[in-house]
Write a protein that holds these residues in place. Sequence first.
Motif, PDB file in Angstrom:
ATOM      1  N   UNK A   2       0.816  -1.213   0.000  1.00 27.67           N
ATOM      2  CA  UNK A   2       0.000   0.000   0.000  1.00 27.67           C
ATOM      3  C   UNK A   2       0.846   1.258   0.000  1.00 27.67           C
ATOM      4  N   UNK A   3       0.169   2.342  -0.237  1.00 24.82           N
ATOM      5  CA  UNK A   3       0.839   3.635  -0.242  1.00 24.82           C
ATOM      6  C   UNK A   3       0.758   4.271   1.136  1.00 24.82           C
ATOM      7  N   UNK A   4       1.820   4.942   1.538  1.00 26.31           N
ATOM      8  CA  UNK A   4       1.792   5.688   2.792  1.00 26.31           C
ATOM      9  C   UNK A   4       1.015   6.980   2.577  1.00 26.31           C
ATOM     10  N   UNK A   5       0.627   7.605   3.651  1.00 26.84           N
ATOM     11  CA  UNK A   5      -0.078   8.883   3.558  1.00 26.84           C
ATOM     12  C   UNK A   5       0.793   9.926   2.863  1.00 26.84           C
ATOM     13  N   UNK A   6       2.100   9.879   3.124  1.00 25.68           N
ATOM     14  CA  UNK A   6       3.023  10.836   2.497  1.00 25.68           C
ATOM     15  C   UNK A   6       3.066  10.610   0.986  1.00 25.68           C
ATOM     16  N   UNK A   7       3.088   9.361   0.548  1.00 24.01           N
ATOM     17  CA  UNK A   7       3.106   9.060  -0.886  1.00 24.01           C
ATOM     18  C   UNK A   7       1.800   9.494  -1.546  1.00 24.01           C
ATOM     19  N   UNK A   8       0.687   9.259  -0.844  1.00 23.13           N
ATOM     20  CA  UNK A   8      -0.608   9.664  -1.378  1.00 23.13           C
ATOM     21  C   UNK A   8      -0.674  11.186  -1.497  1.00 23.13           C
ATOM     22  N   UNK A   9      -0.177  11.892  -0.494  1.00 23.52           N
ATOM     23  CA  UNK A   9      -0.172  13.367  -0.532  1.00 23.52           C
ATOM     24  C   UNK A   9       0.720  13.873  -1.662  1.00 23.52           C
ATOM     25  N   UNK A  10       1.848  13.216  -1.863  1.00 23.62           N
ATOM     26  CA  UNK A  10       2.764  13.605  -2.941  1.00 23.62           C
ATOM     27  C   UNK A  10       2.113  13.365  -4.310  1.00 23.62           C
ATOM     28  N   UNK A  11       1.433  12.243  -4.460  1.00 20.08           N
ATOM     29  CA  UNK A  11       0.735  11.945  -5.713  1.00 20.08           C
ATOM     30  C   UNK A  11      -0.371  12.961  -5.969  1.00 20.08           C
ATOM     31  N   UNK A  12      -1.114  13.275  -4.946  1.00 16.29           N
ATOM     32  CA  UNK A  12      -2.196  14.256  -5.067  1.00 16.29           C
ATOM     33  C   UNK A  12      -1.631  15.612  -5.485  1.00 16.29           C
ATOM     34  N   UNK A  13      -0.512  15.993  -4.905  1.00 18.29           N
ATOM     35  CA  UNK A  13       0.136  17.260  -5.244  1.00 18.29           C
ATOM     36  C   UNK A  13       0.551  17.278  -6.717  1.00 18.29           C
ATOM     37  N   UNK A  14       1.093  16.169  -7.209  1.00 15.78           N
ATOM     38  CA  UNK A  14       1.475  16.082  -8.627  1.00 15.78           C
ATOM     39  C   UNK A  14       0.253  16.236  -9.531  1.00 15.78           C
ATOM     40  N   UNK A  15      -0.848  15.599  -9.151  1.00 18.45           N
ATOM     41  CA  UNK A  15      -2.075  15.704  -9.940  1.00 18.45           C
ATOM     42  C   UNK A  15      -2.552  17.158  -9.951  1.00 18.45           C
ATOM     43  N   UNK A  16      -2.546  17.810  -8.799  1.00 17.33           N
ATOM     44  CA  UNK A  16      -2.986  19.208  -8.729  1.00 17.33           C
ATOM     45  C   UNK A  16      -2.086  20.116  -9.565  1.00 17.33           C
ATOM     46  N   UNK A  17      -0.802  19.895  -9.503  1.00 15.09           N
ATOM     47  CA  UNK A  17       0.127  20.707 -10.296  1.00 15.09           C
ATOM     48  C   UNK A  17      -0.122  20.515 -11.784  1.00 15.09           C
ATOM     49  N   UNK A  18      -0.318  19.270 -12.203  1.00 16.63           N
ATOM     50  CA  UNK A  18      -0.595  18.991 -13.612  1.00 16.63           C
ATOM     51  C   UNK A  18      -1.938  19.582 -14.048  1.00 16.63           C
ATOM     52  N   UNK A  19      -2.962  19.366 -13.260  1.00 17.29           N
ATOM     53  CA  UNK A  19      -4.292  19.882 -13.597  1.00 17.29           C
ATOM     54  C   UNK A  19      -4.277  21.409 -13.625  1.00 17.29           C
ATOM     55  N   UNK A  20      -3.596  22.002 -12.672  1.00 18.94           N
ATOM     56  CA  UNK A  20      -3.491  23.457 -12.603  1.00 18.94           C
ATOM     57  C   UNK A  20      -2.828  24.018 -13.858  1.00 18.94           C
ATOM     58  N   UNK A  21      -1.750  23.391 -14.247  1.00 19.60           N
ATOM     59  CA  UNK A  21      -1.043  23.827 -15.462  1.00 19.60           C
ATOM     60  C   UNK A  21      -1.918  23.604 -16.692  1.00 19.60           C
ATOM     61  N   UNK A  22      -2.563  22.446 -16.772  1.00 21.16           N
ATOM     62  CA  UNK A  22      -3.380  22.126 -17.949  1.00 21.16           C
ATOM     63  C   UNK A  22      -4.568  23.072 -18.112  1.00 21.16           C
ATOM     64  N   UNK A  23      -5.242  23.440 -17.021  1.00 18.11           N
ATOM     65  CA  UNK A  23      -6.386  24.331 -17.189  1.00 18.11           C
ATOM     66  C   UNK A  23      -5.925  25.740 -17.578  1.00 18.11           C
ATOM     67  N   UNK A  24      -4.745  26.142 -17.129  1.00 18.39           N
ATOM     68  CA  UNK A  24      -4.235  27.458 -17.538  1.00 18.39           C
ATOM     69  C   UNK A  24      -3.754  27.437 -18.990  1.00 18.39           C
ATOM     70  N   UNK A  25      -3.242  26.305 -19.437  1.00 21.85           N
ATOM     71  CA  UNK A  25      -2.766  26.210 -20.828  1.00 21.85           C
ATOM     72  C   UNK A  25      -3.889  26.014 -21.826  1.00 21.85           C
ATOM     73  N   UNK A  26      -4.861  25.162 -21.487  1.00 24.40           N
ATOM     74  CA  UNK A  26      -5.852  24.737 -22.475  1.00 24.40           C
ATOM     75  C   UNK A  26      -7.292  25.058 -22.100  1.00 24.40           C
ATOM     76  N   UNK A  27      -7.529  25.540 -20.910  1.00 25.66           N
ATOM     77  CA  UNK A  27      -8.880  25.872 -20.475  1.00 25.66           C
ATOM     78  C   UNK A  27      -9.484  24.791 -19.601  1.00 25.66           C
ATOM     79  N   UNK A  28     -10.510  25.167 -18.917  1.00 20.24           N
ATOM     80  CA  UNK A  28     -11.169  24.277 -17.960  1.00 20.24           C
ATOM     81  C   UNK A  28     -11.797  23.078 -18.660  1.00 20.24           C
TER      82      UNK A  28
END
Length: 193
Positions: A2-28
């Motif tokens: 299983x994933x540790x809470x720290x790994x899950x938080x790190x994965x979530x952060x990566x998803x947010x960073x990617x989604x944040x960049x994608x919506x600014x580049x290509x729109x919501x």
Amino acid sequence: MGYSQAQKAESRQRVLENASRQIREHGIEALGVADCMRSAGLTHGAFYGHFSSRDALILEALEHAVSQSEKRIASLATGSGKRGETPLQSIAEVFLNERHVKNPGNGCALCALAGEARHANPDVREQLTGYVRKLASRIAQAASSDSKDGGLGIVATIVGAITLARAVDDDKLAKSILSASLALVMTQDGGAR
């Protein structure tokens, strides 16, 4: 394993960073869950372990983008004196430059999404409205102005300038839009020496 809470938080952060960049580049509306998860190095199936829905991801990604902008602006305003600039000059020059125009994915969410926000859901509009208010207040402070209207005018000038510079297909015109807008904004600098 299983994933540790720290790994899950790190994965979530990566998803947010990617989604944040994608919506600014290509729109919501262009944000695809599968592509966003893949860009974060995760499977599509892992999505619901982090977010309840695509709309929830969009709101959190927008919040992440706004938070990044707020931190950047606060840093610019407090560090401006060390560079011999006024706080407003530091902020305006970061917004009104070619790098910001050419890299919307790393820039201001408001500049990237203002045009499409009128079609967005009420939660997205509410979040952007809050950011407009905070940004106008921060800019009014940076301009050494007590006028919230002055801060709003500067925000409108900056967002409009970036939107137009991104819209035109003439680099010389885009540069002129940026420089003219910077000059206009700087006429409002009450902190200039």
